[in-house]
Design a protein around this motif. Structure first.
Motif, mmCIF file in Angstrom:
data_model
loop_
_atom_site.group_PDB
_atom_site.id
_atom_site.type_symbol
_atom_site.label_atom_id
_atom_site.label_comp_id
_atom_site.label_asym_id
_atom_site.label_seq_id
_atom_site.Cartn_x
_atom_site.Cartn_y
_atom_site.Cartn_z
ATOM 1 N N CYS A 1 0.808 -1.226 0.000
ATOM 2 C CA CYS A 1 0.000 0.000 0.000
ATOM 3 C C CYS A 1 0.837 1.270 0.000
ATOM 4 O O CYS A 1 0.296 2.373 -0.013
ATOM 5 C CB CYS A 1 -0.945 0.007 1.204
ATOM 6 N N HIS A 2 2.173 1.124 0.055
ATOM 7 C CA HIS A 2 3.117 2.248 0.019
ATOM 8 C C HIS A 2 3.033 3.147 1.254
ATOM 9 O O HIS A 2 3.485 4.292 1.207
ATOM 10 C CB HIS A 2 2.946 3.064 -1.260
ATOM 11 N N GLN A 3 2.446 2.638 2.328
ATOM 12 C CA GLN A 3 2.477 3.383 3.594
ATOM 13 C C GLN A 3 3.935 3.541 4.028
ATOM 14 O O GLN A 3 4.730 2.599 3.963
ATOM 15 C CB GLN A 3 1.688 2.635 4.663
ATOM 16 N N HIS A 4 4.296 4.756 4.454
ATOM 17 C CA HIS A 4 5.678 5.049 4.830
ATOM 18 C C HIS A 4 5.838 5.018 6.350
ATOM 19 O O HIS A 4 5.015 5.584 7.079
ATOM 20 C CB HIS A 4 6.072 6.433 4.301
ATOM 21 N N TYR A 5 6.884 4.333 6.812
ATOM 22 C CA TYR A 5 7.175 4.257 8.245
ATOM 23 C C TYR A 5 8.606 4.748 8.482
ATOM 24 O O TYR A 5 9.533 4.366 7.761
ATOM 25 C CB TYR A 5 7.041 2.822 8.757
ATOM 26 N N ARG A 6 8.754 5.584 9.506
ATOM 27 C CA ARG A 6 10.085 6.107 9.867
ATOM 28 C C ARG A 6 10.352 5.823 11.351
ATOM 29 O O ARG A 6 9.489 6.040 12.194
ATOM 30 C CB ARG A 6 10.158 7.615 9.610
ATOM 31 N N PHE A 7 11.545 5.308 11.628
ATOM 32 C CA PHE A 7 11.927 4.969 13.001
ATOM 33 C C PHE A 7 13.242 5.664 13.350
ATOM 34 O O PHE A 7 14.224 5.550 12.592
ATOM 35 C CB PHE A 7 12.076 3.453 13.151
ATOM 36 N N ASP A 8 13.254 6.377 14.483
ATOM 37 C CA ASP A 8 14.486 7.038 14.922
ATOM 38 C C ASP A 8 15.179 6.179 15.983
ATOM 39 O O ASP A 8 14.731 5.078 16.310
ATOM 40 C CB ASP A 8 14.193 8.448 15.440
ATOM 41 N N ARG A 9 16.251 6.699 16.541
ATOM 42 C CA ARG A 9 17.043 5.927 17.499
ATOM 43 C C ARG A 9 16.235 5.590 18.758
ATOM 44 O O ARG A 9 16.393 4.505 19.324
ATOM 45 C CB ARG A 9 18.324 6.692 17.858
ATOM 46 N N ASN A 10 15.363 6.497 19.179
ATOM 47 C CA ASN A 10 14.530 6.206 20.347
ATOM 48 C C ASN A 10 13.639 4.992 20.098
ATOM 49 O O ASN A 10 13.435 4.149 20.981
ATOM 50 C CB ASN A 10 13.660 7.413 20.692
ATOM 51 N N ASP A 11 13.086 4.908 18.871
ATOM 52 C CA ASP A 11 12.229 3.769 18.525
ATOM 53 C C ASP A 11 13.017 2.459 18.592
ATOM 54 O O ASP A 11 12.520 1.444 19.095
ATOM 55 C CB ASP A 11 11.652 3.945 17.115
ATOM 56 N N ILE A 12 14.228 2.476 18.063
ATOM 57 C CA ILE A 12 15.043 1.255 18.020
ATOM 58 C C ILE A 12 15.546 0.898 19.422
ATOM 59 O O ILE A 12 15.612 -0.282 19.787
ATOM 60 C CB ILE A 12 16.211 1.418 17.030
#
Length: 284
Positions: free
Chosen positions: A263-274
């Motif tokens: 569906c081309h939904q975009h997800y972004r994860f920063d260092r806090n997420d990881i």
């Protein structure tokens, strides 16, 4: 407004033969618009989506059924998935400079096709689909005959705007009378034209084909495109590639960005997420 994408079961009264019909318009168009698919690839994707809906009707639990194929031909990857509640998604990857053929085997070349059944609760099951027939319907019929020992017939069609299909199935415990009926029904069903399945409603199609039989048609069920991706599932995918790899990407790029293939939904994860993913709390 009634859904233009519908699935219906039917049975032949007093017999061990059942069937299903499906037509996809809006969901097929939405899935097909995710990439500039060549006509032959789009049709193959449409047939696969229809097949996934028809086959999912045999599931006795909550979960998904997916049809997946990978090959070294112009069509590299083909995937169609349907859930027990009739939500579908699918995609194809292809070499746009090499797509000149229409048949399944010519498009896929050497490769593998499989059906994967994934219950929401329980073990996942995967069965290999033989690739000895030239079209998808024939390959799936061989799969059911060999792996499930359930005689099954598929009639699958797709054009630019619509995909549709019909499935017949003879259940265990059939009698000699059922076998005669099965042969007769398949002879009648083999006369169906693509235009009929792609343009007519289920009642009209079934009446044209089986007007001398007693057919009970069950209520129509809507079918719709819905992607099952989520931020949580995407984090799960990152967890599977490992802590070291994730932090390596962060060090190089500053964040991890992923797009859903369906569906081309975009997800972004920063260092806090990881940090939270691998330690359960934020370190930075």
């Amino acid at each position: 407004m009634a859904s233009r994408d519908q699935f219906q079961r039917f049975i032949f009264e007093d017999s061990q033969v059942r069937g299903a019909w499906v037509k996809l318009n809006d969901s097929y168009s939405e899935i097909g618009s995710q990439a500039p698919y060549p006509a032959s690839v789009r049709r193959m994707l449409g047939e696969s989506l229809v097949a996934s809906v028809l086959m999912s009707s045999t599931l006795k639990f909550e979960g998904t059924l997916s049809l997946q194929a990978q090959g070294d031909g112009p069509l590299r990857t083909l995937m169609a998935e349907c859930s027990h509640d009739r939500f579908i998604r699918g995609l194809a990857r292809y070499d746009e400079h090499a797509v000149t053929e229409d048949s399944l085997n010519a498009l896929l070349g050497e490769g593998r096709m499989a059906i994967t059944i994934s219950p929401d609760k329980g073990q996942r099951y995967q069965g290999v689909v033989p690739r000895e027939e030239e079209n998808l319907a024939g390959c799936l019929e061989e799969y059911f005959e060999r792996s499930e020992q359930i005689p099954t017939s598929f009639f699958l069609f797709a054009d630019e705007n619509c995909s549709a299909g019909l499935m017949l199935q003879k259940l265990p415990g059939d009698t000699e009378q059922d076998s005669d009926l099965w042969d007769r029904l398949n002879h009648l069903a083999s006369t169906v034209e693509a235009e009929e399945l792609l343009t007519l409603d289920s009642e009209t199609v079934l009446h044209r084909l089986f007007n001398e039989e007693t057919v009970r048609l069950f209520d129509a069920e809507p079918v719709a495109f819905r992607c099952s991706c989520s931020r949580e599932r995407t984090l799960g995918a990152l967890e599977s590639i490992g802590k070291e790899e994730c932090y390596s990407i962060l060090d190089e790029q500053g964040s991890i960005e992923m797009d859903c293939q369906f569906c081309h939904q975009h997800y972004r994860f920063d260092r806090n997420d990881i940090d939270h993913l691998f330690t359960g709390h934020t370190l930075h």
